[in-house]
Design an enzyme around this catalytic site. Structure first.
Site, PDB file in Angstrom:
ATOM      1  N   ASP A   1      34.719  -3.872 -85.981  1.00 15.89           N
ATOM      2  CA  ASP A   1      33.643  -3.938 -84.984  1.00 15.89           C
ATOM      3  C   ASP A   1      32.316  -3.739 -85.718  1.00 15.89           C
ATOM      4  O   ASP A   1      32.274  -3.748 -86.967  1.00 15.89           O
ATOM      5  CB  ASP A   1      33.879  -2.927 -83.851  1.00 15.89           C
ATOM      6  CG  ASP A   1      33.722  -1.479 -84.288  1.00 15.89           C
ATOM      7  OD1 ASP A   1      33.529  -1.227 -85.503  1.00 15.89           O
ATOM      8  OD2 ASP A   1      33.780  -0.586 -83.424  1.00 15.89           O
ATOM      9  N   HIS A   2      31.242  -3.561 -84.969  1.00 12.49           N
ATOM     10  CA  HIS A   2      29.920  -3.398 -85.582  1.00 12.49           C
ATOM     11  C   HIS A   2      29.851  -2.149 -86.455  1.00 12.49           C
ATOM     12  O   HIS A   2      29.225  -2.159 -87.512  1.00 12.49           O
ATOM     13  CB  HIS A   2      28.853  -3.314 -84.484  1.00 12.49           C
ATOM     14  CG  HIS A   2      29.096  -2.205 -83.504  1.00 12.49           C
ATOM     15  ND1 HIS A   2      30.130  -2.243 -82.591  1.00 12.49           N
ATOM     16  CD2 HIS A   2      28.469  -1.016 -83.323  1.00 12.49           C
ATOM     17  CE1 HIS A   2      30.113  -1.123 -81.882  1.00 12.49           C
ATOM     18  NE2 HIS A   2      29.124  -0.374 -82.312  1.00 12.49           N
TER      19      HIS A   2
ATOM     20  N   CYS B   1      36.786   0.311 -88.023  1.00 17.54           N
ATOM     21  CA  CYS B   1      35.797   0.616 -86.975  1.00 17.54           C
ATOM     22  C   CYS B   1      35.108   1.911 -87.388  1.00 17.54           C
ATOM     23  O   CYS B   1      35.185   2.308 -88.554  1.00 17.54           O
ATOM     24  CB  CYS B   1      36.418   0.654 -85.573  1.00 17.54           C
ATOM     25  SG  CYS B   1      37.459   2.060 -85.173  1.00 17.54           S
TER      26      CYS B   1
ATOM     27  N   THR C   1      35.575   5.179 -86.651  1.00 15.52           N
ATOM     28  CA  THR C   1      36.532   6.198 -87.088  1.00 15.52           C
ATOM     29  C   THR C   1      37.856   5.593 -87.536  1.00 15.52           C
ATOM     30  O   THR C   1      38.677   6.288 -88.136  1.00 15.52           O
ATOM     31  CB  THR C   1      36.860   7.150 -85.934  1.00 15.52           C
ATOM     32  OG1 THR C   1      37.393   6.361 -84.848  1.00 15.52           O
ATOM     33  CG2 THR C   1      35.619   7.896 -85.460  1.00 15.52           C
TER      34      THR C   1
ATOM     35  N   HIS D   1      56.647   4.326 -97.033  1.00 16.31           N
ATOM     36  CA  HIS D   1      57.537   4.885 -96.004  1.00 16.31           C
ATOM     37  C   HIS D   1      57.539   4.084 -94.705  1.00 16.31           C
ATOM     38  O   HIS D   1      58.563   4.010 -94.030  1.00 16.31           O
ATOM     39  CB  HIS D   1      57.131   6.329 -95.673  1.00 16.31           C
ATOM     40  CG  HIS D   1      57.476   7.298 -96.747  1.00 16.31           C
ATOM     41  ND1 HIS D   1      57.533   8.663 -96.543  1.00 16.31           N
ATOM     42  CD2 HIS D   1      57.772   7.115 -98.065  1.00 16.31           C
ATOM     43  CE1 HIS D   1      57.856   9.273 -97.679  1.00 16.31           C
ATOM     44  NE2 HIS D   1      57.994   8.348 -98.614  1.00 16.31           N
TER      45      HIS D   1
ATOM     46  N   ARG E   1      66.384   4.970 -96.848  1.00 14.87           N
ATOM     47  CA  ARG E   1      66.354   5.770 -95.616  1.00 14.87           C
ATOM     48  C   ARG E   1      65.216   5.369 -94.684  1.00 14.87           C
ATOM     49  O   ARG E   1      65.278   5.608 -93.486  1.00 14.87           O
ATOM     50  CB  ARG E   1      66.241   7.260 -95.954  1.00 14.87           C
ATOM     51  CG  ARG E   1      64.905   7.677 -96.551  1.00 14.87           C
ATOM     52  CD  ARG E   1      64.935   9.119 -97.055  1.00 14.87           C
ATOM     53  NE  ARG E   1      63.621   9.617 -97.430  1.00 14.87           N
ATOM     54  CZ  ARG E   1      63.031   9.367 -98.601  1.00 14.87           C
ATOM     55  NH1 ARG E   1      63.635   8.594 -99.494  1.00 14.87           N
ATOM     56  NH2 ARG E   1      61.843   9.886 -98.884  1.00 14.87           N
ATOM     57  N   HIS E   2      64.201   4.731 -95.241  1.00 11.87           N
ATOM     58  CA  HIS E   2      63.055   4.333 -94.412  1.00 11.87           C
ATOM     59  C   HIS E   2      63.341   3.094 -93.570  1.00 11.87           C
ATOM     60  O   HIS E   2      62.693   2.876 -92.551  1.00 11.87           O
ATOM     61  CB  HIS E   2      61.825   4.083 -95.288  1.00 11.87           C
ATOM     62  CG  HIS E   2      61.452   5.255 -96.143  1.00 11.87           C
ATOM     63  ND1 HIS E   2      61.066   6.463 -95.602  1.00 11.87           N
ATOM     64  CD2 HIS E   2      61.458   5.411 -97.492  1.00 11.87           C
ATOM     65  CE1 HIS E   2      60.833   7.314 -96.581  1.00 11.87           C
ATOM     66  NE2 HIS E   2      61.060   6.706 -97.738  1.00 11.87           N
TER      67      HIS E   2
HETATM   68  C1  RB5 Z   1      31.730   2.399 -81.889  1.00  9.15           C
HETATM   69  O1  RB5 Z   1      30.577   3.121 -81.603  1.00  9.15           O
HETATM   70  C2  RB5 Z   1      32.907   3.341 -82.136  1.00  9.15           C
HETATM   71  O2  RB5 Z   1      33.241   3.992 -80.964  1.00  9.15           O
HETATM   72  C3  RB5 Z   1      34.089   2.600 -82.699  1.00  9.15           C
HETATM   73  O3  RB5 Z   1      33.723   1.947 -83.862  1.00  9.15           O
HETATM   74  C4  RB5 Z   1      35.285   3.442 -83.075  1.00  9.15           C
HETATM   75  O4  RB5 Z   1      34.907   4.532 -83.853  1.00  9.15           O
HETATM   76  C5  RB5 Z   1      36.194   3.778 -81.981  1.00  9.15           C
HETATM   77  O5  RB5 Z   1      37.266   4.355 -82.183  1.00  9.15           O
END
Ligand code: RB5
Length: 151
Positions: free
Chosen positions: A18-19, A75, A77, A108, A142-143
């Site tokens: 995403d952005h 993204c 996070t 794994h 095992r995996h």
């Molecule tokens: C975008 O602002 C943010 O929410 C997205 O990139 C991500 O971190 C969501 O999980």
């Protein structure tokens, strides 16, 4: 798609973000091109606000049609885009923050998509994660049965 990816180690990589993920995706993609991978970028193409599920879905569709390809999603996070990607049964998307998880998600879990967060992982660590993931191999044994139970 087969549980253990055909054509591993991978030659073809598909990226999407995403952005918020764009600022990390771009240098990862450049590194992949410089290192001889065949690379496709499904967007986003800049920092203009978009919705991460749309890009997870695009990448999942592409991997369904091109199972010899390996995915990289970014993204802010990594959380939202990995949740969205893992709603597709053929996707095993692993959100990683370090070299160890990036290696083990292949050894794994036979992950077919590496996920990174641009707001939580810097460029050097992100590159290390990508190199560790691409350099690892599924351990089998095992995996196998455990990964099979994932569906
Ligand atoms: C975008 O602002 C943010 O929410 C997205 O990139 C991500 O971190 C969501 O999980």
């Amino acid at each position: 798609m087969p549980r253990t990816q055909a054509n591993w180690p991978p030659k073809k990589l598909v990226f999407a973000s995403d952005h918020a993920g764009f600022p990390l995706k771009k240098p990862l993609l450049d590194w992949a091109v410089e290192n001889g991978y065949e690379v496709l970028d499904l967007g986003a193409d800049d920092s203009q606000s978009v919705d991460y599920p749309d890009f997870a879905d695009l990448l999942a569709k592409y991997l369904n049609e091109n199972p010899d390809t390996t995915g990289v999603l970014v993204c802010g996070t990594g959380i939202g885009i990995s949740i969205a990607a893992n709603r597709h049964p053929h996707i095993r998307a692993a959100l990683c923050h370090d070299v160890t998880t990036s290696r083990l998600c292949k050894e794994h879990n036979d992950a077919n998509v590496l996920v990174l967060g641009s707001r939580t992982v810097g460029l050097e660590t992100g590159l290390d994660c990508l190199r560790a993931f691409l350099g690892a191999s599924f351990g089998g044994g095992r995996h196998e049965g455990r990964v099979a139970k994932l569906g």
